[in-house]
Design a protein around this motif. Sequence first.
Motif, mmCIF file in Angstrom:
data_model
loop_
_atom_site.group_PDB
_atom_site.id
_atom_site.type_symbol
_atom_site.label_atom_id
_atom_site.label_comp_id
_atom_site.label_asym_id
_atom_site.label_seq_id
_atom_site.Cartn_x
_atom_site.Cartn_y
_atom_site.Cartn_z
ATOM 1 N N SER A 182 0.825 -1.214 0.000
ATOM 2 C CA SER A 182 0.000 0.000 0.000
ATOM 3 C C SER A 182 0.854 1.257 0.000
ATOM 4 N N GLY A 183 2.167 1.096 -0.219
ATOM 5 C CA GLY A 183 3.059 2.252 -0.228
ATOM 6 C C GLY A 183 3.489 2.641 1.176
ATOM 7 N N CYS A 184 4.438 3.549 1.254
ATOM 8 C CA CYS A 184 4.909 4.008 2.558
ATOM 9 C C CYS A 184 5.668 5.316 2.392
ATOM 10 N N GLY A 185 5.791 6.010 3.515
ATOM 11 C CA GLY A 185 6.633 7.197 3.568
ATOM 12 C C GLY A 185 7.916 6.863 4.288
ATOM 13 N N LEU A 186 8.946 7.658 4.029
ATOM 14 C CA LEU A 186 10.246 7.359 4.617
ATOM 15 C C LEU A 186 10.941 8.650 5.030
ATOM 16 N N LEU A 187 11.365 8.697 6.292
ATOM 17 C CA LEU A 187 12.221 9.785 6.785
ATOM 18 C C LEU A 187 13.650 9.285 6.825
ATOM 19 N N PHE A 188 14.553 10.052 6.235
ATOM 20 C CA PHE A 188 15.980 9.717 6.269
ATOM 21 C C PHE A 188 16.642 10.732 7.203
ATOM 22 N N CYS A 189 17.159 10.252 8.339
ATOM 23 C CA CYS A 189 17.703 11.124 9.386
ATOM 24 C C CYS A 189 19.212 10.926 9.516
ATOM 25 N N ASP A 190 19.947 12.015 9.399
ATOM 26 C CA ASP A 190 21.403 11.976 9.535
ATOM 27 C C ASP A 190 21.797 12.903 10.683
ATOM 28 N N LEU A 191 22.509 12.367 11.667
ATOM 29 C CA LEU A 191 22.881 13.166 12.836
ATOM 30 C C LEU A 191 23.934 14.202 12.463
ATOM 31 N N ASP A 240 15.408 0.577 -2.907
ATOM 32 C CA ASP A 240 16.637 1.369 -2.898
ATOM 33 C C ASP A 240 16.436 2.728 -3.570
ATOM 34 N N ARG A 241 15.497 2.804 -4.513
ATOM 35 C CA ARG A 241 15.213 4.090 -5.142
ATOM 36 C C ARG A 241 14.514 5.029 -4.158
ATOM 37 N N LEU A 242 13.575 4.509 -3.376
ATOM 38 C CA LEU A 242 12.904 5.332 -2.373
ATOM 39 C C LEU A 242 13.898 5.844 -1.353
ATOM 40 N N VAL A 243 14.795 4.958 -0.875
ATOM 41 C CA VAL A 243 15.811 5.379 0.095
ATOM 42 C C VAL A 243 16.715 6.451 -0.517
ATOM 43 N N ALA A 244 17.087 6.272 -1.782
ATOM 44 C CA ALA A 244 17.958 7.242 -2.446
ATOM 45 C C ALA A 244 17.272 8.595 -2.570
ATOM 46 N N ARG A 245 15.973 8.620 -2.839
ATOM 47 C CA ARG A 245 15.254 9.886 -2.956
ATOM 48 C C ARG A 245 15.191 10.608 -1.613
ATOM 49 N N ALA A 246 14.928 9.838 -0.549
ATOM 50 C CA ALA A 246 14.889 10.460 0.778
ATOM 51 C C ALA A 246 16.282 10.916 1.200
ATOM 52 N N ASP A 247 17.308 10.142 0.853
ATOM 53 C CA ASP A 247 18.693 10.514 1.136
ATOM 54 C C ASP A 247 19.049 11.823 0.413
ATOM 55 N N HIS A 248 18.647 11.929 -0.841
ATOM 56 C CA HIS A 248 18.915 13.142 -1.619
ATOM 57 C C HIS A 248 18.222 14.349 -0.989
ATOM 58 N N TYR A 307 20.215 15.467 2.079
ATOM 59 C CA TYR A 307 21.391 16.265 1.756
ATOM 60 C C TYR A 307 21.009 17.667 1.319
ATOM 61 N N GLY A 308 19.851 17.802 0.652
ATOM 62 C CA GLY A 308 19.374 19.131 0.303
ATOM 63 C C GLY A 308 19.086 19.951 1.542
#
Length: 295
Positions: A164-173, A269-277, A280-281
């Motif tokens: 059903s899809g999901c959202g992803l927060l990518f958190c970098d300390l 991996d594409r979803l993770v890469a988008r959140a990672d990008h 960094y923004g």
Amino acid sequence: MIRAGRAEQELAVEVVRSTRALLCVVDGANRLVLVNPAMEQFTGRSADELVGRPFYDVYVAPEHRALALDAVARSMATGTAFPQEADWLAAGGVRRRVSMTIDVLHDDAGAPWALACLGLDVTEEREREAALRRRAHTDVLTGLPNRSALFDALHQHLDSERGSGCGLLFCDLDGFKAVNDRHGHAVGDRLLADAAARLQSLAGPSDLVARLGGDEFVVVCPGGASARLGMLAAEVTTAFRRPFANPAGELTIGVSIGHAVGEPGEAPDRLVARADHAMYGAKSRRRRRDPRSPG
């Protein structure tokens, strides 16, 4: 031949009597017609108490009774039985996991009349297997799910047919490396564990918080409405402005967050890469506003 036959019978009886396997025979009326001493010990009841009773009242877990009765009926009707595994109730109502081999017994005319069930208590084995799976999917330092568990969850949420899809927060300390370099790895490890706990406390009951690696954490939100992700990101940012208590004294770090929403069919991996990008923004924008801020 007669003596050999008797010897074989005596040996068979001794095997049934001595084996630690749980052996019972259930007739077409669902009643126990034979139990071995291992079954007596397992149930805490004597053979006299067991023989003649419905098998489902003796060792079958209540929620499995309908399935057990159906399985017996099918086996008696078809003359074929299949291996099974289920929870059995031992003496005192204690649940044990039992792996079963079931054979159909036929009368002289070839008609099925009973089922012989040979059960092995595999409780400890299954617990060890579950512990190994947990360790394989758990980050040792923080206790959070690790990268492997994260991608397993993403594959489920993003499955093109069932997801059903999901959202992803990518958190970098932000500023973690400086703390680690100044105070050492022991302090840094404690800080990572405390940061993980703080992040976990902010997540919803259906969210998955995982450590991707290093000082990077991910929150997976089922469904993942963009507005909800933005609110959670703001809550995390605010929470990480509070200092962390540590044996080295109060430590202050920040967090850069990017988020993205994945639809069924998208590669994890594409979803993770988008959140990672996106993360960094956000980090770059903060540095432009305040060049002295930790990265």
